[in-house]
Design a protein around this motif. Structure first.
Motif, PDB file in Angstrom:
ATOM      1  N   ARG A 213     -20.990  14.486 -13.964  1.00  0.00           N
ATOM      2  CA  ARG A 213     -20.685  14.765 -12.554  1.00  0.00           C
ATOM      3  C   ARG A 213     -19.841  16.031 -12.394  1.00  0.00           C
ATOM      4  O   ARG A 213     -19.895  16.692 -11.363  1.00  0.00           O
ATOM      5  CB  ARG A 213     -19.963  13.572 -11.920  1.00  0.00           C
ATOM      6  CG  ARG A 213     -20.839  12.337 -11.743  1.00  0.00           C
ATOM      7  CD  ARG A 213     -22.022  12.619 -10.808  1.00  0.00           C
ATOM      8  NE  ARG A 213     -22.742  11.400 -10.480  1.00  0.00           N
ATOM      9  CZ  ARG A 213     -23.742  10.885 -11.190  1.00  0.00           C
ATOM     10  NH1 ARG A 213     -24.135  11.515 -12.297  1.00  0.00           N
ATOM     11  NH2 ARG A 213     -24.329   9.776 -10.819  1.00  0.00           N
ATOM     12  N   ASN A 216     -22.528  18.776 -12.865  1.00  0.00           N
ATOM     13  CA  ASN A 216     -23.463  18.806 -11.735  1.00  0.00           C
ATOM     14  C   ASN A 216     -23.016  17.791 -10.677  1.00  0.00           C
ATOM     15  O   ASN A 216     -23.475  16.645 -10.680  1.00  0.00           O
ATOM     16  CB  ASN A 216     -24.887  18.465 -12.198  1.00  0.00           C
ATOM     17  CG  ASN A 216     -25.447  19.499 -13.151  1.00  0.00           C
ATOM     18  OD1 ASN A 216     -25.625  20.656 -12.784  1.00  0.00           O
ATOM     19  ND2 ASN A 216     -25.722  19.079 -14.391  1.00  0.00           N
ATOM     20  N   THR A 218     -22.633  15.494  -7.478  1.00  0.00           N
ATOM     21  CA  THR A 218     -23.630  14.867  -6.611  1.00  0.00           C
ATOM     22  C   THR A 218     -22.919  14.174  -5.454  1.00  0.00           C
ATOM     23  O   THR A 218     -21.689  14.113  -5.402  1.00  0.00           O
ATOM     24  CB  THR A 218     -24.462  13.839  -7.399  1.00  0.00           C
ATOM     25  OG1 THR A 218     -23.583  12.918  -8.038  1.00  0.00           O
ATOM     26  CG2 THR A 218     -25.326  14.524  -8.441  1.00  0.00           C
ATOM     27  N   SER A 223     -19.015  11.058  -8.434  1.00  0.00           N
ATOM     28  CA  SER A 223     -18.706  12.482  -8.358  1.00  0.00           C
ATOM     29  C   SER A 223     -17.358  12.717  -7.678  1.00  0.00           C
ATOM     30  O   SER A 223     -16.581  13.597  -8.082  1.00  0.00           O
ATOM     31  CB  SER A 223     -19.816  13.216  -7.599  1.00  0.00           C
ATOM     32  OG  SER A 223     -19.682  14.606  -7.736  1.00  0.00           O
TER      33      SER A 223
END
Length: 411
Positions: A213, A216, A218, A223
């Motif tokens: 997380r 990347n 989200t 996240s």
């Protein structure tokens, strides 16, 4: 206070098996409320503590969060387990006090506010329908706990976190091992595999999720936690892992216990079930009564920060106090006919979610899941009965039914 009362307090409040035997549990707690509402408990394997069994005293201690702190002993565990958790550095929200608690709690708070719950309703309704359909697929008989109730809230909380569905069985196993570590059936199979191993395996899983997380981000709760900052700094690894673990376990096992215990109560009292089926508008009241009746979180601990008294009993600085939510939710001074399951009960000032600054973060989500599940189930249920003997988890912290064999017909 007689030695027999001290013995009952010790057996009930420091013996996991007592929570799987409700008649024994409630007989002892009723006696304690009447004769020794603040009782000293000193038994082998546990650090001594004071058992607080009256609703009013539990509320007063919860309000005085500076005088009675969560740290360092928020949960009743054997002394050896206390030491292992301290060595592992576990620091969840239930271990923290203000101001740290307030700041860290705020990280996930928006995900559990009414606006967010409204956004979750469609997903929860879909899952409720899926699991009622699964009951029908079982052909009219199932172990409701293991086949239905354990998975429904797990899928809700894992969806909120953004965990892939392929990993749900792994999380189910680990959460059951964590909260069922005192139960011979649910704990890890070999003596060498202690509770701390399940915790470390949970940490390992969420450590990988955090890394993913952060690389990347989200739009999910995982996240939010992974990328949270306090005073400009990210959460430490142990605080991040502890946050995930608390949400995964507290958001799963407590609700599954409430749904299972609620269905058991409705089976045992067909009249209450008929009332609710005829008046689904009573569902909010029924939900509160289910939560009171089951009380999935059995107790929390507090530590006196200074010399004080509770109901006239001197409490020294550093002493531990166990707040028995199970007892508070059967207090005769607060609830009319407290041992009667009554879906119309109003008011219903139960303490199942705690009170004050440590009021359960996920209370709104738990209520929503219970309401949606029974709103889906009851109109489709044409008959239901026990198909064997229910069994409860041995625990001193979180638990409820672990087996509920039922036979039923559904539309």
């Amino acid at each position: 206070m007689s030695m027999s009362i001290v013995g009952q307090a010790a057996k009930v409040l420091a013996e996991p098996a007592a929570y799987a035997d409700e008649p024994r549990l409630h007989a002892a707690l009723t006696k304690l409320r009447a004769e020794a509402p603040v009782a000293r408990v000193d038994v082998p394997s546990y650090k001594p503590f004071w058992a607080v069994t009256k609703h009013a005293d539990i509320m007063a201690i919860e309000r005085a969060n500076e005088r009675f702190t969560n740290w360092p002993r928020p949960v009743l565990m054997p002394e050896e387990s206390d030491a292992m958790q301290a060595a592992a550095g576990v620091r969840t929200l239930i271990h923290m006090d203000d101001p740290q608690h307030r700041v860290v709690r705020a990280i996930a708070a928006d995900w559990f506010r009414p606006k967010s719950m409204r956004a979750m309703e469609i997903r929860i309704e879909e899952l409720a329908r899926r699991y009622v359909d699964r009951m029908r697929e079982h052909g009219g008989a199932c172990d409701f706990v293991q086949d239905i109730a354990v998975d429904f809230p797990l899928y809700v909380i894992m969806s909120l976190l953004g965990v892939p569905e392929s990993d749900f069985p792994k999380i189910r196993k680990l959460t059951q091992e964590l909260v069922g570590s005192d139960d011979d059936e649910l704990k890890r199979a070999t003596p060498a595999d202690e509770k701390i191993n399940s915790l470390l395996e949970m940490f390992e899983y969420f450590s990988a999720l955090t890394a993913a997380r952060r690389e990347n981000p989200t739009d999910d709760l995982a996240s939010t936690i992974a990328n949270a900052r306090v005073d400009g700094e990210p959460l430490s690894d142990i605080d991040t892992m502890s946050y995930y673990t608390l949400i995964a376990t507290a958001g799963h096992d407590t609700t599954s216990s409430s749904i299972s215990g609620g269905l058991h109560a409705l089976i045992e009292d067909p009249y209450q079930r008929e009332i609710l089926c005829a008046e689904l508008d009573l569902m909010p009241r029924a939900t509160e009564e289910i939560i009171r009746w089951v009380t999935p979180v059995k107790a929390f601990m507090r530590t006196a920060a200074e010399d004080t008294t509770v109901r006239g009993v001197p409490i020294a600085a550093g002493d531990s106090l166990l707040l028995s939510y199970v007892s508070g939710n059967r207090d005769e001074e607060v609830f009319d006919d407290p041992f009667r399951f009554d879906i119309t009960r109003d008011p219903n000032n139960h303490v199942a979610f705690g009170f004050g600054v440590h009021f359960c973060l996920g209370a709104g989500l738990a209520r929503l899941e219970i309401r949606k599940f029974f709103t889906e189930l009851l109109p489709r249920l044409t008959s239901i009965e026990l198909d064997g003997e229910p069994a409860s988890t041995a625990t001193t912290f979180v638990g409820g039914l672990k087996h509920l064999p039922i036979r039923y017909t559904l539309t």
